[in-house]
Design an enzyme around this catalytic site. Structure first.
Site, PDB file in Angstrom:
ATOM      1  N   SER A  58      19.890  53.628  87.593  1.00  0.00           N
ATOM      2  CA  SER A  58      20.759  53.901  88.740  1.00  0.00           C
ATOM      3  C   SER A  58      20.313  53.148  89.978  1.00  0.00           C
ATOM      4  O   SER A  58      19.111  52.916  90.183  1.00  0.00           O
ATOM      5  CB  SER A  58      20.713  55.401  89.030  1.00  0.00           C
ATOM      6  OG  SER A  58      21.375  55.681  90.243  1.00  0.00           O
ATOM      7  N   TYR A  89      16.953  62.857  91.720  1.00  0.00           N
ATOM      8  CA  TYR A  89      17.715  62.137  90.695  1.00  0.00           C
ATOM      9  C   TYR A  89      17.198  60.705  90.574  1.00  0.00           C
ATOM     10  O   TYR A  89      16.852  60.235  89.480  1.00  0.00           O
ATOM     11  CB  TYR A  89      19.206  62.152  91.038  1.00  0.00           C
ATOM     12  CG  TYR A  89      19.996  61.182  90.197  1.00  0.00           C
ATOM     13  CD1 TYR A  89      20.071  61.343  88.825  1.00  0.00           C
ATOM     14  CD2 TYR A  89      20.636  60.076  90.773  1.00  0.00           C
ATOM     15  CE1 TYR A  89      20.767  60.434  88.039  1.00  0.00           C
ATOM     16  CE2 TYR A  89      21.332  59.171  89.997  1.00  0.00           C
ATOM     17  CZ  TYR A  89      21.386  59.350  88.634  1.00  0.00           C
ATOM     18  OH  TYR A  89      22.070  58.443  87.852  1.00  0.00           O
ATOM     19  N   LYS A 117      15.052  58.831  87.421  1.00  0.00           N
ATOM     20  CA  LYS A 117      15.482  57.599  86.751  1.00  0.00           C
ATOM     21  C   LYS A 117      14.408  56.511  86.840  1.00  0.00           C
ATOM     22  O   LYS A 117      14.194  55.749  85.904  1.00  0.00           O
ATOM     23  CB  LYS A 117      16.798  57.094  87.364  1.00  0.00           C
ATOM     24  CG  LYS A 117      18.007  57.889  86.927  1.00  0.00           C
ATOM     25  CD  LYS A 117      18.340  57.592  85.470  1.00  0.00           C
ATOM     26  CE  LYS A 117      19.455  58.455  84.935  1.00  0.00           C
ATOM     27  NZ  LYS A 117      19.724  58.216  83.508  1.00  0.00           N
TER      28      LYS A 117
END
Ligand code: UDP
Length: 330
Positions: free
Chosen positions: A117, A141, A145
């Site tokens: 991402s 988040y 990743k």
């Protein structure tokens, strides 16, 4: 023809990847726990139910199908949820990668396309973002990743894994044939929420208008999900030519502000959408736009459907056919 295990194959991007793989003559095998995915989105190969944290189940599925490669989509992907409940992000997204890597190593599967991402870049000092920009995530988040990428890079160096990290910007839109689309519950993403508001006459809130951008709202780079899926197939076919973990930024290469997206949805749907401005959402950087030059040059990737108009038109069509009552009431 290759067999490819697609973790998260019943989810939004994973199901489009399965369709793109089948379209290129490959055999996708979806692996999904159906917690956020949908069995009816698995149409181009078998569905194996299982959790990404269940290494024994993963090993059994790898032994059964003997895939040539794995595409790993099975993960949680909401910035705000990750801020409120980081534990589930580190468990599913970081520990999940380790579980998958160990299962692949145990079964001798050594090719991986990883769903990463742009959130790994945090709040970058310059945009558009190239792959060599510093990775400094500002929410759990993005951190989860980045941990996945680090583990994969170490497996590449130590165990001969061949891998690519696909760093997506904002995936949006739906299958141009209308077969699959975005169906999150709860929905938190900008474009589907705007289409909900268009369809139902509901109100919409823009999160913040005091960012350092031209109109004060956040700017994002929207990339069509079918273009993303195609990039994964190209990357999968190129894995053997790559020595180190190679990262590709997947975006259209241009930004749209939240107010611009609101205007575009009003224009394409013909629906008036009442919008107000609320506070900023925690964890949101002001501007995220991609420099997709490397993916275009090395993979031969061209984002053909990644205009706001095509994204909104395909998503609106999907919205109307998947929720016809609501979509026609607005
Ligand atoms: N956004 C918004 N209102 C909403 C949902 C999202 O203003 O109801 C904004 C959000 O703050 C961000 C942009 O839309 O600036 C894109 O958010 P989304 O959740 O779609 O994707 P993200 O960038 O978090 O991956």
């Amino acid at each position: 023809m290759a067999t490819v295990l697609v973790t998260g194959g019943a989810g939004y991007i994973g199901s489009h990847a399965c369709k793109a793989l089948a379209g290129a003559g490959h055999k996708p095998v979806a692996y999904d726990n159906l917690s956020r995915g949908h069995a009816q989105a698995v149409r181009w190969g078998p569905l194996e139910e299982g959790d990404i944290l269940d290494q024994a189940r993963l090993e059994a599925v790898l032994a059964r199908h003997r895939p040539d490669a794995v595409m790993h989509f099975a993960a949680l992907a909401y910035v705000a949820e990750s801020v409120a409940d980081p534990a589930i992000y580190y468990r599913n997204n970081a520990q999940g990668v380790l579980s998958l890597l160990e299962a692949m190593r145990a079964k001798g599967v050594d090719r991986l396309v990883f769903s990463s991402s742009c959130a790994t870049y945090g709040a970058p000092s310059t945009t558009p973002i190239r792959e060599d920009a510093p990775q400094a995530p500002i929410n759990p988040y993005g951190a989860s990743k980045l941990m996945g990428e680090r583990m994969i890079a170490d497996y590449v160096a130590a165990y001969g894994l061949r891998a690519v990290a696909m760093r997506y910007f904002n995936a949006a839109g739906a299958d141009p044939d209308g077969e699959i689309g975005e169906a999150h519950d709860p929905e938190t993403h900008l474009i589907p929420l705007l289409l909900d508001a268009a369809a139902t006459g509901g109100r919409f809130t823009i999160f913040g208008d005091d960012y350092p951008t031209a109109d004060g709202s956040c700017v994002r780079d929207y990339v069509h999900v079918a273009d993303l899926a195609h990039a994964h197939v190209l990357a999968c076919e190129r894995l053997d030519a790559l020595a180190d973990l190679t990262a590709y930024n997947l975006g259209a290469g241009q930004g749209a502000s939240n107010f611009e997206v609101l205007d575009a949805v009003r224009r394409r749907t013909g629906c008036a959408i009442e919008a107000d401005v609320g506070p900023r959402r925690p964890g949101d950087p002001a501007v995220l736009t991609a420099d997709p030059t490397r993916a275009m040059r090395e993979l031969g990737w061209t984002p053909r459907l990644s205009t706001l108009d095509d994204i909104i038109d395909t998503a609106w069509r999907w919205r109307k056919q998947s929720a016809p009552a609501a979509a026609t009431s607005g």
